[in-house]
Design a protein around this motif. Structure first.
Motif, PDB file in Angstrom:
ATOM      1  N   PRO A   1       2.810 -70.093  49.513  1.00 45.68           N
ATOM      2  CA  PRO A   1       4.136 -70.641  50.501  1.00 45.68           C
ATOM      3  C   PRO A   1       4.204 -70.118  52.092  1.00 45.68           C
ATOM      4  CG  PRO A   1       5.214 -69.199  48.774  1.00 45.68           C
ATOM      5  CD  PRO A   1       4.114 -69.476  48.070  1.00 45.68           C
TER       6      PRO A   1
ATOM      7  N   PRO B   1      15.631 -56.602  41.980  1.00 48.84           N
ATOM      8  CA  PRO B   1      14.873 -57.869  41.240  1.00 48.84           C
ATOM      9  C   PRO B   1      15.251 -58.748  40.625  1.00 48.84           C
ATOM     10  CG  PRO B   1      14.233 -54.857  40.484  1.00 48.84           C
ATOM     11  CD  PRO B   1      15.513 -55.625  41.595  1.00 48.84           C
ATOM     12  N   ASP B   2      14.912 -59.859  40.514  1.00 51.78           N
ATOM     13  CA  ASP B   2      15.096 -61.169  39.796  1.00 51.78           C
ATOM     14  C   ASP B   2      15.160 -60.381  37.800  1.00 51.78           C
ATOM     15  OD1 ASP B   2      15.858 -63.075  38.337  1.00 51.78           O
ATOM     16  OD2 ASP B   2      14.325 -64.744  39.245  1.00 51.78           O
TER      17      ASP B   2
ATOM     18  N   TRP C   1      13.178 -62.028  35.679  1.00 51.38           N
ATOM     19  CA  TRP C   1      12.152 -62.040  35.573  1.00 51.38           C
ATOM     20  C   TRP C   1      11.059 -60.606  35.191  1.00 51.38           C
ATOM     21  CZ3 TRP C   1       8.902 -60.185  40.968  1.00 51.38           C
ATOM     22  CH2 TRP C   1       7.559 -60.664  40.636  1.00 51.38           C
TER      23      TRP C   1
ATOM     24  N   PHE D   1      -5.029 -55.899  48.809  1.00 55.12           N
ATOM     25  CA  PHE D   1      -3.431 -55.594  49.463  1.00 55.12           C
ATOM     26  C   PHE D   1      -3.241 -56.255  50.849  1.00 55.12           C
ATOM     27  CE2 PHE D   1       0.543 -53.997  51.100  1.00 55.12           C
ATOM     28  CZ  PHE D   1       1.598 -54.538  50.095  1.00 55.12           C
TER      29      PHE D   1
ATOM     30  N   CYS E   1      -1.324 -59.670  50.451  1.00 49.33           N
ATOM     31  CA  CYS E   1       0.209 -59.311  50.406  1.00 49.33           C
ATOM     32  C   CYS E   1       0.563 -59.231  51.529  1.00 49.33           C
ATOM     33  CB  CYS E   1       0.377 -58.019  49.010  1.00 49.33           C
ATOM     34  SG  CYS E   1      -1.260 -57.513  47.736  1.00 49.33           S
TER      35      CYS E   1
ATOM     36  N   GLU F   1       1.306 -60.023  54.459  1.00 50.04           N
ATOM     37  CA  GLU F   1       2.095 -60.673  55.232  1.00 50.04           C
ATOM     38  C   GLU F   1       3.029 -60.882  54.577  1.00 50.04           C
ATOM     39  OE1 GLU F   1      -0.463 -62.902  52.938  1.00 50.04           O
ATOM     40  OE2 GLU F   1       0.677 -64.909  53.072  1.00 50.04           O
ATOM     41  N   CYS F   2       3.828 -60.799  53.145  1.00 50.68           N
ATOM     42  CA  CYS F   2       4.925 -60.800  53.069  1.00 50.68           C
ATOM     43  C   CYS F   2       5.631 -59.169  52.545  1.00 50.68           C
ATOM     44  CB  CYS F   2       4.452 -61.631  51.260  1.00 50.68           C
ATOM     45  SG  CYS F   2       4.484 -63.646  52.358  1.00 50.68           S
TER      46      CYS F   2
ATOM     47  N   ALA G   1      10.060 -58.200  48.302  1.00 51.63           N
ATOM     48  CA  ALA G   1      10.684 -57.322  48.101  1.00 51.63           C
ATOM     49  C   ALA G   1       9.317 -55.362  48.266  1.00 51.63           C
ATOM     50  CB  ALA G   1      10.000 -56.771  45.935  1.00 51.63           C
TER      51      ALA G   1
ATOM     52  N   VAL H   1      11.324 -50.528  41.737  1.00 45.42           N
ATOM     53  CA  VAL H   1      10.426 -51.279  41.557  1.00 45.42           C
ATOM     54  C   VAL H   1       8.805 -50.355  41.060  1.00 45.42           C
ATOM     55  CG1 VAL H   1       7.833 -52.143  42.688  1.00 45.42           C
ATOM     56  CG2 VAL H   1      10.000 -52.878  43.249  1.00 45.42           C
TER      57      VAL H   1
ATOM     58  N   ASN I   1       6.267 -64.889  40.689  1.00 45.69           N
ATOM     59  CA  ASN I   1       7.568 -65.564  40.239  1.00 45.69           C
ATOM     60  C   ASN I   1       8.034 -66.818  41.280  1.00 45.69           C
ATOM     61  OD1 ASN I   1      10.208 -65.786  39.079  1.00 45.69           O
ATOM     62  ND2 ASN I   1      11.296 -63.729  40.835  1.00 45.69           N
TER      63      ASN I   1
ATOM     64  N   ARG J   1      10.651 -68.123  43.911  1.00 44.55           N
ATOM     65  CA  ARG J   1      11.856 -66.663  44.006  1.00 44.55           C
ATOM     66  C   ARG J   1      10.755 -66.250  45.941  1.00 44.55           C
ATOM     67  NH1 ARG J   1      16.209 -63.452  42.951  1.00 44.55           N
ATOM     68  NH2 ARG J   1      15.157 -61.405  43.272  1.00 44.55           N
ATOM     69  N   GLY J   2       9.428 -67.485  45.792  1.00 44.57           N
ATOM     70  CA  GLY J   2       8.121 -66.389  46.744  1.00 44.57           C
ATOM     71  C   GLY J   2       6.833 -65.850  46.549  1.00 44.57           C
TER      72      GLY J   2
ATOM     73  N   PRO K   1       4.069 -65.736  44.847  1.00 35.62           N
ATOM     74  CA  PRO K   1       2.538 -66.689  44.379  1.00 35.62           C
ATOM     75  C   PRO K   1       2.492 -65.423  42.938  1.00 35.62           C
ATOM     76  CG  PRO K   1       2.438 -66.014  46.411  1.00 35.62           C
ATOM     77  CD  PRO K   1       3.720 -65.218  46.306  1.00 35.62           C
TER      78      PRO K   1
ATOM     79  N   LEU L   1      -0.956 -50.126  44.887  1.00 39.31           N
ATOM     80  CA  LEU L   1       1.112 -49.791  44.411  1.00 39.31           C
ATOM     81  C   LEU L   1       1.740 -48.290  44.337  1.00 39.31           C
ATOM     82  CD1 LEU L   1       1.965 -53.223  43.137  1.00 39.31           C
ATOM     83  CD2 LEU L   1       1.249 -52.897  45.298  1.00 39.31           C
TER      84      LEU L   1
END
Lengths: 289, 133
Positions: free
Chosen positions: A36, B24-25, B28, B55, B59, B61-62, B74, B81, B97, B100-101, B103, B120
């Motif tokens: 997205p 966290p959801d 999920w 990463f 990863c 970018e988010c 998150a 986490v 997920n 919720r954004g 991928p 991580l």
């Protein structure tokens, strides 16, 4: 005329195609959608190698793919075609949407695909192969004058198993401008990355940056006659190379399997991804730095 | 002196850009069997360097350079986490997920996803260092 064709190829050629860990297919779709907010800009080219008496053609297309949500990707295509000794023409545009049906990964992951095509009969990008094949020797100017409004749907099934990807696409297409019935086609692909481990250093040519596989695709006739009679089929080894974090290069020689297929197609493409494009655009409109 | 001010400003900027409110959801969650899987690369910590590269590519970018989480993504430094098992994080990276954004990254080879999990774990140290200071 030659120089016009060269300029045309160059203009399309400078837009490039690639993507992180993307399957290397040209025709087959797997179940991975665009992330997205990311915008992917790509250029792809199909060169058709002719039989005697036919003309070689070069059919480039530009692709703009955007991840609207985690389960919805939309794409716009602009396409053209050039034939040496004839002319270069714009062959139309396509708007495509893909929807992921299931939230989680499963053995088989289904994706629904819908496309509208505002094209003309000079199109030769062969983004998919459907229906029965006819290899036309008409001139581009005549073909480009015949417009076609088409809608197309695909059921995409895709599975990942121990780093192998196996994808099957079932295609149905309807030309709304002509009474051809519904046309059918298929595409199958299998691929895997060449290395399982990522090295710690930045490297351009190490195996982890390459993905290879093979595709098989072709037409299955139409509601006027379903089956393999007079249909084109291609077998195509495919390879992709992750050139940098956000760009990739794809290459595929395809071999025609029937006498109504082109003997060979050479395909290549370059993909460039702009991460977080949606967010960057939103910031511009919100006036934030 | 200017260096200290600069470092403080940087720290404030980093912390304020962080998604510390991340919750966290609840729906999920990795199935027990997946959560119990051990990282096959646990004895090879040097492979985290490859995880860092992945990463950065897929990863940041988010989640930001230090996993702090930008916008809705998150904050991967948070205990909520980091207290999850390697298997649970691997499952979340694989499945995503999407509503919720986050991928799905099932297209990344399996061992490379485990390399990401190794990397991580480095964010856990950042969080511990922060709370100690």
């Amino acid at each position: 005329m030659k120089s016009r064709i060269l300029v045309f190829i160059f203009l399309f050629g400078i837009t490039v195609i690639l993507h992180a860990q993307e399957a290397p297919y040209f025709v087959t779709y797997d179940h991975h959608l665009e992330e997205p907010g990311n915008l992917e800009i790509a250029t792809w080219t199909t060169i058709g190698i002719p039989r005697s008496g036919q003309n070689l053609f070069v059919a480039p297309f530009a692709e703009f793919e955007y991840g609207i949500t985690g389960r919805w990707t939309t794409e716009l295509y602009l396409e053209g075609q050039g034939t040496p000794g004839d002319s270069a023409v714009f062959t139309g545009w396509r708007l495509e949407n893909r929807f992921r049906l299931l939230k989680r990964e499963h053995w088989i992951n289904p994706i629904l695909y819908f496309e509208y095509e505002g094209i003309n009969e000079a199109t030769k990008i062969l983004k998919e192969v459907v229906g029965n094949a006819e290899i036309s020797s008409e001139r581009n100017a005549d073909l480009a004058a015949v417009h076609a409004h088409e809608i197309e749907a695909k059921l995409i099934l895709s599975s990942n198993f121990h780093d192998w990807n196996l994808s099957e696409n079932f295609i149905v297409e309807k030309n709304l401008s002509q009474a051809e019935g519904f046309e059918f086609g298929y595409a199958l692909g299998v691929s895997r990355p060449l290395s399982k481990i990522a090295s710690g250093n930045e490297c351009h040519f190490c195996l982890e940056n390459f993905n290879a596989g093979v595709e098989l695709y072709g037409g299955l006739g139409s509601t006027n006659g379903f089956g393999f009679h007079q249909t084109a089929h291609y077998l195509a080894p495919v390879i992709s190379w992750q050139v940098s974090d956000n760009s990739s290069f794809h290459f595929s020689p395809s071999f025609g399997l029937t006498n109504v297929s082109y003997p060979a197609l050479l395909r290549f493409g370059y993909v460039y991804e702009i991460r977080g494009f949606g967010q960057k655009l939103a910031r511009v409109f919100e006036g934030k730095p | 002196m200017t260096r200290i001010i600069f470092v403080c400003m940087l720290a404030v900027a980093l912390i304020s850009a962080q998604n510390t409110h991340y919750q966290p959801d609840a729906n999920w969650r990795a199935p027990d069997e997946a959560a119990a899987k051990e990282n096959p690369l646990a004895e090879k910590p040097e492979l985290a360097a490859g995880g860092k590269k992945l990463f950065k590519r897929n990863c940041v970018e988010c989640h930001g350079d230090s996993g702090q989480g930008l916008k809705k993504a998150a904050d991967l430094q948070l205990p909520i986490v980091q207290n999850q098992s390697d298997g649970a994080l691997f499952w979340k990276i694989t499945n995503g997920n999407p509503d919720r954004g986050m991928p799905s990254f099932s297209g990344i080879p399996e061992l490379q996803r485990w390399q990401l999990v190794l990397y991580l774990r480095k964010f856990k140290q950042i969080d511990t260092e922060k709370t100690q200071n």
